[in-house]
Design an enzyme around this catalytic site. Structure first.
Site, PDB file in Angstrom:
ATOM      1  N   GLU A  67      37.498  60.824  40.200  1.00 15.49           N
ATOM      2  CA  GLU A  67      38.616  59.949  40.558  1.00 15.49           C
ATOM      3  C   GLU A  67      38.040  58.541  40.632  1.00 15.49           C
ATOM      4  OE1 GLU A  67      42.228  61.550  42.817  1.00 15.49           O
ATOM      5  OE2 GLU A  67      41.162  60.309  44.275  1.00 15.49           O
ATOM      6  N   TYR A 124      45.340  55.302  48.470  1.00 14.05           N
ATOM      7  CA  TYR A 124      44.053  55.230  49.180  1.00 14.05           C
ATOM      8  C   TYR A 124      43.536  56.644  49.422  1.00 14.05           C
ATOM      9  CZ  TYR A 124      45.059  50.344  49.582  1.00 14.05           C
ATOM     10  OH  TYR A 124      45.329  49.038  49.235  1.00 14.05           O
ATOM     11  N   SER A 125      42.275  56.862  49.092  1.00  9.91           N
ATOM     12  CA  SER A 125      41.656  58.170  49.354  1.00  9.91           C
ATOM     13  C   SER A 125      41.547  58.359  50.862  1.00  9.91           C
ATOM     14  CB  SER A 125      40.251  58.229  48.777  1.00  9.91           C
ATOM     15  OG  SER A 125      40.244  57.912  47.428  1.00  9.91           O
ATOM     16  N   TYR A 136      38.459  54.268  39.461  1.00  9.44           N
ATOM     17  CA  TYR A 136      39.537  53.293  39.295  1.00  9.44           C
ATOM     18  C   TYR A 136      38.989  51.948  38.848  1.00  9.44           C
ATOM     19  CZ  TYR A 136      43.700  50.665  40.519  1.00  9.44           C
ATOM     20  OH  TYR A 136      44.808  49.874  40.475  1.00  9.44           O
ATOM     21  N   CYS A 192      33.639  59.262  42.733  1.00 13.06           N
ATOM     22  CA  CYS A 192      34.763  58.442  43.204  1.00 13.06           C
ATOM     23  C   CYS A 192      34.327  56.991  43.340  1.00 13.06           C
ATOM     24  CB  CYS A 192      35.245  58.968  44.550  1.00 13.06           C
ATOM     25  SG  CYS A 192      36.765  58.172  45.094  1.00 13.06           S
TER      26      CYS A 192
HETATM   27  C1  LIG Z   1      43.537  57.369  43.624  1.00 12.53           C
HETATM   28  C2  LIG Z   1      43.126  56.024  44.186  1.00 12.53           C
HETATM   29  C3  LIG Z   1      42.463  55.976  45.395  1.00 12.53           C
HETATM   30  C4  LIG Z   1      42.071  54.738  45.919  1.00 12.53           C
HETATM   31  N1  LIG Z   1      41.407  54.714  47.099  1.00 12.53           N
HETATM   32  C5  LIG Z   1      41.004  53.558  47.623  1.00 12.53           C
HETATM   33  C6  LIG Z   1      40.280  53.554  48.849  1.00 12.53           C
HETATM   34  O1  LIG Z   1      39.983  54.592  49.444  1.00 12.53           O
HETATM   35  N2  LIG Z   1      39.918  52.347  49.359  1.00 12.53           N
HETATM   36  C7  LIG Z   1      40.205  51.170  48.703  1.00 12.53           C
HETATM   37  O2  LIG Z   1      39.863  50.107  49.226  1.00 12.53           O
HETATM   38  N3  LIG Z   1      40.892  51.187  47.536  1.00 12.53           N
HETATM   39  C8  LIG Z   1      41.307  52.327  46.995  1.00 12.53           C
HETATM   40  N4  LIG Z   1      42.017  52.343  45.827  1.00 12.53           N
HETATM   41  C9  LIG Z   1      42.471  51.046  45.266  1.00 12.53           C
HETATM   42  C10 LIG Z   1      43.835  50.633  45.934  1.00 12.53           C
HETATM   43  O3  LIG Z   1      44.859  51.518  45.493  1.00 12.53           O
HETATM   44  C11 LIG Z   1      44.285  49.218  45.574  1.00 12.53           C
HETATM   45  O4  LIG Z   1      44.310  49.108  44.178  1.00 12.53           O
HETATM   46  C12 LIG Z   1      43.416  48.141  46.141  1.00 12.53           C
HETATM   47  O5  LIG Z   1      43.400  48.195  47.561  1.00 12.53           O
HETATM   48  C13 LIG Z   1      43.959  46.759  45.732  1.00 12.53           C
HETATM   49  O6  LIG Z   1      45.297  46.676  46.120  1.00 12.53           O
HETATM   50  P1  LIG Z   1      45.944  45.311  46.650  1.00 12.53           P
HETATM   51  O7  LIG Z   1      47.375  45.573  46.896  1.00 12.53           O
HETATM   52  O8  LIG Z   1      45.141  44.771  47.766  1.00 12.53           O
HETATM   53  O9  LIG Z   1      45.738  44.359  45.426  1.00 12.53           O
HETATM   54  P2  LIG Z   1      46.909  43.858  44.429  1.00 12.53           P
HETATM   55  O10 LIG Z   1      47.773  42.885  45.081  1.00 12.53           O
HETATM   56  O11 LIG Z   1      47.530  45.077  43.851  1.00 12.53           O
HETATM   57  O12 LIG Z   1      46.025  43.148  43.381  1.00 12.53           O
HETATM   58  C14 LIG Z   1      45.244  43.886  42.490  1.00 12.53           C
HETATM   59  C15 LIG Z   1      45.280  43.207  41.163  1.00 12.53           C
HETATM   60  O13 LIG Z   1      44.592  41.985  41.257  1.00 12.53           O
HETATM   61  C16 LIG Z   1      43.938  41.727  40.060  1.00 12.53           C
HETATM   62  N5  LIG Z   1      42.516  41.530  40.338  1.00 12.53           N
HETATM   63  C17 LIG Z   1      41.748  42.261  41.168  1.00 12.53           C
HETATM   64  N6  LIG Z   1      40.492  41.785  41.206  1.00 12.53           N
HETATM   65  C18 LIG Z   1      40.481  40.731  40.363  1.00 12.53           C
HETATM   66  C19 LIG Z   1      39.475  39.839  39.951  1.00 12.53           C
HETATM   67  N7  LIG Z   1      38.233  39.928  40.430  1.00 12.53           N
HETATM   68  N8  LIG Z   1      39.813  38.874  39.060  1.00 12.53           N
HETATM   69  C20 LIG Z   1      41.068  38.766  38.573  1.00 12.53           C
HETATM   70  N9  LIG Z   1      42.057  39.604  38.925  1.00 12.53           N
HETATM   71  C21 LIG Z   1      41.765  40.574  39.802  1.00 12.53           C
HETATM   72  C22 LIG Z   1      44.155  42.899  39.141  1.00 12.53           C
HETATM   73  O14 LIG Z   1      45.221  42.575  38.285  1.00 12.53           O
HETATM   74  C23 LIG Z   1      44.567  43.983  40.076  1.00 12.53           C
HETATM   75  O15 LIG Z   1      45.393  44.927  39.489  1.00 12.53           O
HETATM   76  C24 LIG Z   1      42.373  53.550  45.246  1.00 12.53           C
HETATM   77  C25 LIG Z   1      43.059  53.608  44.023  1.00 12.53           C
HETATM   78  C26 LIG Z   1      43.415  54.818  43.501  1.00 12.53           C
HETATM   79  C27 LIG Z   1      44.129  54.879  42.180  1.00 12.53           C
HETATM   80  N1  LIG Z   2      39.970  57.574  44.337  1.00 10.33           N
HETATM   81  C1  LIG Z   2      39.754  56.428  43.733  1.00 10.33           C
HETATM   82  O1  LIG Z   2      40.062  56.243  42.575  1.00 10.33           O
HETATM   83  C2  LIG Z   2      39.123  55.352  44.525  1.00 10.33           C
HETATM   84  C3  LIG Z   2      38.822  55.542  45.865  1.00 10.33           C
HETATM   85  C4  LIG Z   2      38.193  54.528  46.556  1.00 10.33           C
HETATM   86  C5  LIG Z   2      37.897  53.342  45.896  1.00 10.33           C
HETATM   87  N2  LIG Z   2      38.239  53.198  44.615  1.00 10.33           N
HETATM   88  C6  LIG Z   2      37.913  51.978  43.881  1.00 10.33           C
HETATM   89  O2  LIG Z   2      36.494  51.962  43.814  1.00 10.33           O
HETATM   90  C7  LIG Z   2      36.031  50.650  43.753  1.00 10.33           C
HETATM   91  C8  LIG Z   2      34.951  50.458  44.834  1.00 10.33           C
HETATM   92  O3  LIG Z   2      34.795  49.148  45.029  1.00 10.33           O
HETATM   93  P1  LIG Z   2      34.242  48.494  46.328  1.00 10.33           P
HETATM   94  O4  LIG Z   2      34.715  47.089  46.211  1.00 10.33           O
HETATM   95  O5  LIG Z   2      34.563  49.289  47.516  1.00 10.33           O
HETATM   96  O6  LIG Z   2      32.699  48.604  46.041  1.00 10.33           O
HETATM   97  P2  LIG Z   2      31.514  47.620  46.341  1.00 10.33           P
HETATM   98  O7  LIG Z   2      31.337  47.518  47.796  1.00 10.33           O
HETATM   99  O8  LIG Z   2      31.658  46.384  45.543  1.00 10.33           O
HETATM  100  O9  LIG Z   2      30.335  48.501  45.735  1.00 10.33           O
HETATM  101  C9  LIG Z   2      30.338  48.906  44.415  1.00 10.33           C
HETATM  102  C10 LIG Z   2      28.893  49.146  44.005  1.00 10.33           C
HETATM  103  O10 LIG Z   2      28.877  49.649  42.678  1.00 10.33           O
HETATM  104  C11 LIG Z   2      28.059  48.797  41.881  1.00 10.33           C
HETATM  105  N3  LIG Z   2      28.496  48.802  40.496  1.00 10.33           N
HETATM  106  C12 LIG Z   2      29.119  47.816  39.794  1.00 10.33           C
HETATM  107  N4  LIG Z   2      29.292  48.209  38.518  1.00 10.33           N
HETATM  108  C13 LIG Z   2      28.752  49.444  38.415  1.00 10.33           C
HETATM  109  C14 LIG Z   2      28.614  50.355  37.344  1.00 10.33           C
HETATM  110  N5  LIG Z   2      29.039  50.084  36.115  1.00 10.33           N
HETATM  111  N6  LIG Z   2      28.024  51.533  37.581  1.00 10.33           N
HETATM  112  C15 LIG Z   2      27.583  51.848  38.810  1.00 10.33           C
HETATM  113  N7  LIG Z   2      27.673  51.019  39.865  1.00 10.33           N
HETATM  114  C16 LIG Z   2      28.269  49.839  39.669  1.00 10.33           C
HETATM  115  C17 LIG Z   2      28.164  47.449  42.542  1.00 10.33           C
HETATM  116  O11 LIG Z   2      27.067  46.639  42.161  1.00 10.33           O
HETATM  117  P3  LIG Z   2      27.138  45.045  41.942  1.00 10.33           P
HETATM  118  O12 LIG Z   2      28.383  44.560  42.590  1.00 10.33           O
HETATM  119  O13 LIG Z   2      25.893  44.511  42.585  1.00 10.33           O
HETATM  120  O14 LIG Z   2      27.121  44.860  40.451  1.00 10.33           O
HETATM  121  C18 LIG Z   2      28.093  47.850  43.999  1.00 10.33           C
HETATM  122  O15 LIG Z   2      26.774  48.130  44.381  1.00 10.33           O
HETATM  123  C19 LIG Z   2      37.253  49.751  43.917  1.00 10.33           C
HETATM  124  O16 LIG Z   2      37.662  49.382  42.626  1.00 10.33           O
HETATM  125  C20 LIG Z   2      38.281  50.687  44.553  1.00 10.33           C
HETATM  126  O17 LIG Z   2      39.600  50.300  44.278  1.00 10.33           O
HETATM  127  C21 LIG Z   2      38.827  54.186  43.908  1.00 10.33           C
END
Ligand SMILES: Cc1cc2nc3c(=O)[nH]c(=O)nc-3n(C[C@H](O)[C@H](O)[C@H](O)COP(=O)(O)OP(=O)(O)OC[C@H]3O[C@@H](n4cnc5c(N)ncnc54)[C@H](O)[C@@H]3O)c2cc1C
Ligand SMILES: NC(=O)c1ccc[n+]([C@@H]2O[C@H](COP(=O)([O-])OP(=O)(O)OC[C@H]3O[C@@H](n4cnc5c(N)ncnc54)[C@H](OP(=O)(O)O)[C@@H]3O)[C@@H](O)[C@H]2O)c1
Length: 366
Positions: free
Chosen positions: A364, A147-148, A366, A324
């Site tokens: 960053e 998690y960021s 995902y 991000c």
């Molecule tokens: C560097 C980094 C930073 C991140 N920062 C954040 C952050 O700040 N906040 C945040 O909320 N998350 C963040 N994430 C994402 C976070 O790490 C988790 O992946 C996320 O919270 C989901 O984990 P979980 O254990 O709840 O889900 P899990 O139990 O791990 O389930 C996830 C799995 O469910 C499946 N899945 C998910 N959606 C669907 C779908 N719609 N249909 C079918 N299958 C699906 C996929 O196989 C997926 O891998 C970050 C990820 C990375 C890599």
């Molecule tokens: N450091 C990291 O790697 C990091 C940190 C934090 C979060 N994450 C990841 O970032 C994602 C954020 O998801 P969320 O559920 O918090 O977001 P969310 O509330 O669903 O918002 C995401 C927004 O992006 C839009 N979107 C969908 N596809 C897009 C595209 N191709 N280009 C631009 N915008 C697009 C969505 O639009 P519509 O839904 O209306 O299509 C929505 O408005 C998650 O997968 C989370 O795991 C990664």
């Protein structure tokens, strides 16, 4: 030494409509120039170094500017990584956990603060790992999820003794029609104050902030991708440091599905009021707004409204882009930049590689 000047944690950000519409933003004096030269030529007049140049075969063409060597953030002193591993995590305590999306938002996002007693030292832009309680389907401890970090290094209470996260609760319906809850996000969103949480890390150097207090920092976030930028922005606008006084431009683009899912909007409003010349914020609300062609308002669609200005900023040696959130956003952003760069004979993908090399393009997703 640093001090928090406005550490009011504003957590109910999403119950009202967005205040910084593109129109309001365009009307803001800061949007016209933000104290920065708008063109490369103007930049040169102001003594700024400009990095972009079309490749020229003309021997009489001026030589490319010599780039000053920057110290890599990867070598930055005092950045701790992997102090805690899953087998020996730091056990933090949940101090507060609040839903920050409105009840009618599609999905829930929570802001949570954990006590660390200063034992999890991190920098803005890093992440932590969380190991959810319980066992997986094979009877083994759950794997960590990253998690960021959503707080500045000082933390939400300004004492360097807490770490905050911004977490979206993952719930989806699988192919069999069953509702599945993500393990760790549900564990975190359900945490009650007083509960223990197993923390690993901190990790990551990709998203560390530039040291230059006069930099232009362009922050591109979708959804919870806002986390590292809240961390940056608190340092830039809410805190006081002897060795860092931000006087550049911070420009945040945040994409969310509905206005009820806007994250930290009130905090960003306070920052804008505090530093109107140094902070810009633009929201892209995908399910409520469209562009003139009727296309969904994604972050890249919003950026396209300012594409020439963004391109000029991207030519400056002290502009840093951070991205991000959802992976899909990266491609959309390339699509805007390719024709802009091409107009000046520059191959965007090559140019982006150069930016990446000089740590001005930081991703960053995902
Ligand atoms: C560097 C980094 C930073 C991140 N920062 C954040 C952050 O700040 N906040 C945040 O909320 N998350 C963040 N994430 C994402 C976070 O790490 C988790 O992946 C996320 O919270 C989901 O984990 P979980 O254990 O709840 O889900 P899990 O139990 O791990 O389930 C996830 C799995 O469910 C499946 N899945 C998910 N959606 C669907 C779908 N719609 N249909 C079918 N299958 C699906 C996929 O196989 C997926 O891998 C970050 C990820 C990375 C890599
Ligand atoms: N450091 C990291 O790697 C990091 C940190 C934090 C979060 N994450 C990841 O970032 C994602 C954020 O998801 P969320 O559920 O918090 O977001 P969310 O509330 O669903 O918002 C995401 C927004 O992006 C839009 N979107 C969908 N596809 C897009 C595209 N191709 N280009 C631009 N915008 C697009 C969505 O639009 P519509 O839904 O209306 O299509 C929505 O408005 C998650 O997968 C989370 O795991 C990664």
């Amino acid at each position: 030494m640093a001090a928090v000047t406005a550490a009011a944690v504003s957590l109910r950000s999403s119950t009202t409509t967005p205040s910084c519409s593109s129109k309001a933003a365009a009307a803001s004096p800061s949007h016209s120039h933000c104290g920065f030269p708008r063109t490369a030529a103007a930049g040169r007049r102001h003594g700024l170094r400009i990095r972009a140049q079309a490749v020229s075969t003309d021997a009489s063409a001026p030589p490319e500017p010599v780039k000053e060597k920057k110290v890599s953030k990867k070598q930055e002193e005092g950045v701790v990584t992997n102090k805690y591993r899953p087998k020996e995590p730091y056990v933090g305590k949940c101090l507060l956990n609040t839903k920050i999306t409105a009840d009618d938002a599609p999905g829930e996002t929570w802001h949570m603060v954990f006590a660390t007693d200063g034992e999890v030292p991190y920098k803005e832009g890093q992440s932590i790992g969380v190991v959810a309680d319980g066992l997986d389907k094979n009877g083994k401890p759950h794997k960590l999820r990253l998690y960021s970090i959503a707080s500045s290094a000082l933390g939400d209470f300004g004492d360097s003794k807490t770490v905050s996260l911004c977490v979206k609760r993952l719930v989806y319906t699988n192919d069999q029609g069953e509702v599945v809850k993500g393990v760790c996000s549900n564990f975190l969103c359900d945490l009650k104050p007083g509960a223990d949480v197993n923390i690993t890390g901190p990790v990551g150097k990709e998203m560390l902030m530039p040291k230059d207090p006069n930099a232009t920092i362009i922050m591109l976030a979708t959804g919870t991708g806002i986390a590292p930028f809240r961390s940056f922005l608190w340092k830039m606008f809410f805190e006081k440091y002897e060795d860092y006084k931000f006087n550049g431009l911070g420009w945040l683009f945040l994409g969310v599905p509905t206005s009820s899912s806007l994250l930290y909007k009130e905090e960003f409003g306070k920052m804008k009021a505090k530093a109107p010349e140094n902070f810009r914020v633009d929201y892209a609300i995908s399910r409520e707004e469209t562009n003139a062609e009727g296309q969904k308002m994604y972050i890249q669609t919003k950026m396209a409204e300012y594409k020439d200005e963004l391109w000029e900023l991207l030519k400056k040696d002290n502009t840093y882009v951070y991205m991000c959130g959802l992976k899909g956003m990266e491609k959309g952003i390339d699509e805007i930049m390719i024709p802009l760069a091409a107009k000046e004979g520059i191959d965007w993908l090559d140019y982006r590689k150069q930016l990446k090399k000089s740590e001005q393009w930081n991703v960053e997703v995902y």
